[in-house]
Design a protein around this motif. Structure first.
Motif, PDB file in Angstrom:
ATOM      1  N   ALA A  37     -20.200 -41.467   2.221  1.00 11.23           N
ATOM      2  CA  ALA A  37     -21.121 -41.015   3.262  1.00 11.23           C
ATOM      3  C   ALA A  37     -20.321 -40.505   4.447  1.00 11.23           C
ATOM      4  CB  ALA A  37     -22.028 -42.162   3.707  1.00 11.23           C
ATOM      5  N   TYR A  38     -20.909 -39.589   5.193  1.00  8.32           N
ATOM      6  CA  TYR A  38     -20.284 -39.053   6.390  1.00  8.32           C
ATOM      7  C   TYR A  38     -20.866 -39.811   7.573  1.00  8.32           C
ATOM      8  CZ  TYR A  38     -19.230 -35.492   3.007  1.00  8.32           C
ATOM      9  OH  TYR A  38     -18.802 -34.853   1.880  1.00  8.32           O
ATOM     10  N   ARG A  45     -25.492 -36.939   5.524  1.00  8.58           N
ATOM     11  CA  ARG A  45     -25.087 -36.354   4.244  1.00  8.58           C
ATOM     12  C   ARG A  45     -24.276 -37.369   3.465  1.00  8.58           C
ATOM     13  NH1 ARG A  45     -26.960 -31.607   3.491  1.00  8.58           N
ATOM     14  NH2 ARG A  45     -25.603 -31.172   1.756  1.00  8.58           N
ATOM     15  N   VAL A  46     -24.485 -37.379   2.159  1.00  9.63           N
ATOM     16  CA  VAL A  46     -23.728 -38.261   1.288  1.00  9.63           C
ATOM     17  C   VAL A  46     -23.234 -37.467   0.086  1.00  9.63           C
ATOM     18  CG1 VAL A  46     -24.858 -40.427   1.924  1.00  9.63           C
ATOM     19  CG2 VAL A  46     -25.853 -39.014   0.154  1.00  9.63           C
ATOM     20  N   ALA A  47     -22.093 -37.866  -0.448  1.00  9.45           N
ATOM     21  CA  ALA A  47     -21.590 -37.305  -1.698  1.00  9.45           C
ATOM     22  C   ALA A  47     -22.130 -38.181  -2.817  1.00  9.45           C
ATOM     23  CB  ALA A  47     -20.069 -37.297  -1.702  1.00  9.45           C
ATOM     24  N   ASP A  62     -22.519 -32.899  -2.467  1.00 10.90           N
ATOM     25  CA  ASP A  62     -23.000 -33.430  -1.193  1.00 10.90           C
ATOM     26  C   ASP A  62     -24.480 -33.094  -1.066  1.00 10.90           C
ATOM     27  OD1 ASP A  62     -20.432 -34.201  -0.663  1.00 10.90           O
ATOM     28  OD2 ASP A  62     -20.014 -32.612   0.762  1.00 10.90           O
ATOM     29  N   THR A  63     -25.262 -34.070  -0.634  1.00 15.60           N
ATOM     30  CA  THR A  63     -26.692 -33.849  -0.464  1.00 15.60           C
ATOM     31  C   THR A  63     -27.168 -34.568   0.795  1.00 15.60           C
ATOM     32  OG1 THR A  63     -28.827 -33.894  -1.603  1.00 15.60           O
ATOM     33  CG2 THR A  63     -27.436 -35.831  -1.849  1.00 15.60           C
ATOM     34  N   THR A  65     -29.171 -37.146   3.007  1.00 16.02           N
ATOM     35  CA  THR A  65     -29.620 -38.522   2.816  1.00 16.02           C
ATOM     36  C   THR A  65     -31.136 -38.585   2.704  1.00 16.02           C
ATOM     37  OG1 THR A  65     -27.737 -39.246   4.119  1.00 16.02           O
ATOM     38  CG2 THR A  65     -29.450 -40.854   3.766  1.00 16.02           C
ATOM     39  N   THR A  88     -12.399 -36.296  -8.473  1.00 12.42           N
ATOM     40  CA  THR A  88     -12.604 -35.821  -7.104  1.00 12.42           C
ATOM     41  C   THR A  88     -11.865 -36.681  -6.084  1.00 12.42           C
ATOM     42  OG1 THR A  88     -14.625 -37.115  -6.882  1.00 12.42           O
ATOM     43  CG2 THR A  88     -14.856 -34.833  -7.632  1.00 12.42           C
ATOM     44  N   ARG A  90     -12.218 -39.788  -5.340  1.00 16.12           N
ATOM     45  CA  ARG A  90     -13.088 -40.703  -4.594  1.00 16.12           C
ATOM     46  C   ARG A  90     -13.093 -42.069  -5.268  1.00 16.12           C
ATOM     47  NH1 ARG A  90     -16.290 -38.086  -0.763  1.00 16.12           N
ATOM     48  NH2 ARG A  90     -16.523 -35.868  -1.102  1.00 16.12           N
TER      49      ARG A  90
END
Length: 148
Positions: A37-38, A45-47, A62-63, A65, A88, A90
């Motif tokens: 999350a950012y 926005r979260v990945a 990324d989409t 929230t 990626t 992560r």
């Protein structure tokens, strides 16, 4: 990790009067795993890792929230999810059970807040199918304009 579901219908367009199913990449109701999350701008926005709408392949994207709901801690058993996270870079997305529960609650609160901010002064369309109306979410900005 944190799992969530994509909202069945989302409000979009001018004044939030248009409804669209799911998102561009995910079907409504699809289970996704939050990869990150950012937190700087407020978790908007979260990945996520999930199965793509048209091909069924696992993707990382990324989409917003607000397009997700039912955040919960979940143990991941799917090798493709873990593989995508490694690809990626992560791989640090895994959290302990306590931290995942706390982060899930925070992300759920942010998602409700962001859904409530979509066209707050405009009434929902008749027979609205957005997530807030379907679930009776308390953060719903305005009640539907007609009774069902």
């Amino acid at each position: 990790m944190i799992a969530a579901n994509v909202v069945a219908w989302r409000r979009c367009g001018t004044g939030g009067q248009e409804l669209r199913p799911g998102t561009k990449c995910f079907k409504g109701g699809a289970k996704v795993y939050v990869a990150g999350a950012y937190w700087g701008p407020g978790g908007d926005r979260v990945a996520v890792v999930g199965r793509e709408r048209h091909t069924g392949r696992w993707i990382v994207i990324d989409t917003a929230t607000r397009h997700l709901h039912s955040f919960r801690p979940k143990l991941v058993h799917t090798p493709r999810v873990l593989e995508r996270l490694r690809e990626t870079r992560r791989h640090g997305a895994g959290l302990g059970a306590d931290r995942a529960a706390e982060a899930s609650a925070v992300l759920e609160r942010y998602a409700r807040q962001y859904r409530a901010e979509i066209a707050p002064s405009r009434p929902h369309p008749d027979r609205c199918l957005c997530h807030a109306c379907l679930t009776g979410e308390s953060g719903s900005p305005v009640a539907p304009s007609s009774s069902w």
